[in-house]
Design an enzyme around this catalytic site. Structure first.
Site, PDB file in Angstrom:
ATOM      1  N   HIS A 152      41.236 -31.724  15.768  1.00 42.80           N
ATOM      2  CA  HIS A 152      41.633 -32.221  17.094  1.00 42.80           C
ATOM      3  C   HIS A 152      43.027 -31.720  17.475  1.00 42.80           C
ATOM      4  O   HIS A 152      43.925 -32.499  17.807  1.00 42.80           O
ATOM      5  CB  HIS A 152      41.587 -33.749  17.124  1.00 42.80           C
ATOM      6  N   ARG A 195      35.133 -33.933  23.761  1.00 47.74           N
ATOM      7  CA  ARG A 195      35.130 -35.116  22.914  1.00 47.74           C
ATOM      8  C   ARG A 195      33.973 -34.992  21.926  1.00 47.74           C
ATOM      9  O   ARG A 195      32.952 -34.367  22.212  1.00 47.74           O
ATOM     10  CB  ARG A 195      34.971 -36.397  23.743  1.00 47.74           C
TER      11      ARG A 195
END
Length: 310
Positions: free
Chosen positions: A273, A225
């Site tokens: 991502h 993350r």
């Protein structure tokens, strides 16, 4: 029994609801809507759900997350303290994570960035052969994703170690467990690969104090993350020469804002991502199986302890 499907990432919820309804006919599925009308759901099937999920549907007892990371879900206001949270355990993501890690590691260790620049200059200059012993890999997190990453890179004959809270035995991978072993894990690592879940204990773990313990000329691959990484600390260590580069797939703000210094830093490779995505067919199959088990009162795998957060 009623279920509500709520995802901020899907414009067509019926693409998920229809096959789930066919696979689990004993549950009545409803799409989340903007009318504010509750459906009286006991079950929620979600990915990045709306912030008012639990205020509109206070009867939710079980939440099935269409991904492995549940940090966004745990931040929602009104999350029932006794709710059962069930996450995906793979759904095609682990092999994608292994591919991404291999791509980033091989690109750095085999000097493929250099070859790309040399091609643009029309220069034929083979780089020196590598010694894999000089490219020690450390994988943070030994869950389904991290274990697959570690095994894949060990199969390429890189020296690989894995660190996690409790440790995990994987053939060909050196095991480090717990905070006491963390400094030794970092000290033997040149390429640090992060696959950790985001919790209060792992937030900002990729900081100056951690990264400076890596071997010289270190490299970072972050697939966890964005909140794991203290961005200014990475920039400082790149500027000091302690680190040679990074491949980053996740960021504190996504999309990465225009003008962010990472965009134009040649030492940093950016992807939006995409390291791993849950594949629709595999996700539906796994979620349907878990839903059937829940309805029948059977034991579920992938249940997230609320006090642990992953």
């Amino acid at each position: 029994m009623k279920a509500v499907f709520a995802s901020a990432h899907d414009a067509d919820p019926q693409a998920w609801i229809d096959p789930l309804q066919a696979a689990v006919p004993e549950v009545a599925f409803h799409a989340w809507n903007d009318t504010g009308k509750a459906v009286g759901a006991e079950i929620a099937v979600v990915w990045n759900p709306p912030p008012d999920l639990f205020s509109r549907e206070p009867g939710i007892k079980a939440i099935f997350n269409l991904g492995a990371g549940v940090d966004a879900l745990l931040r929602l206001p009104g999350l029932p303290a006794d709710a059962v949270i069930v996450r995906l355990e793979d759904a095609g993501m682990a092999v994608q994570m292994a591919e991404y890690a291999a791509y980033a590691l091989v690109r750095a260790s085999r000097s493929f960035d250099d070859y790309q620049r040399l091609q643009q200059q029309e220069r034929w200059e083979p780089r020196p052969d590598i010694r894999r012993a000089d490219w020690t890999v450390g994988v943070l997190g030994m869950g389904v994703m991290g274990a697959r990453v570690a095994s894949a890179l060990a199969a390429l004959d890189y020296p690989v170690a894995g660190w996690s809270r409790t440790g995990k035995d994987i053939p060909g991978v050196q095991k480090f467990a717990g905070q006491q072993a963390f400094p030794a894990f970092l000290a033997r690592t040149r390429v640090l690969i992060n696959t950790l879940p985001l919790t209060d204990g792992t937030r900002d773990i990729l900081c100056r104090a951690t990264l400076r313990q890596l071997r010289p000329d270190a490299y970072l691959i972050n697939m966890g993350r964005g909140e794991h990484l203290v961005e200014e600390d990475l920039s400082a260590l790149l500027d000091s020469g302690h680190m040679r580069g990074a491949t980053l797939d996740v960021f504190r703000q996504e999309p990465l804002p225009a003008g962010h210094p990472f965009w134009r830093d040649p030492r940093i490779t950016i992807t939006p991502h995409v390291a791993a995505a849950s594949l629709r067919e595999e996700t539906i199959t796994q979620t349907a199986d878990k839903l059937r088990r829940y309805v029948r009162g059977e034991t579920l795998s992938g249940v997230v302890p609320l006090d642990r957060g992953y």
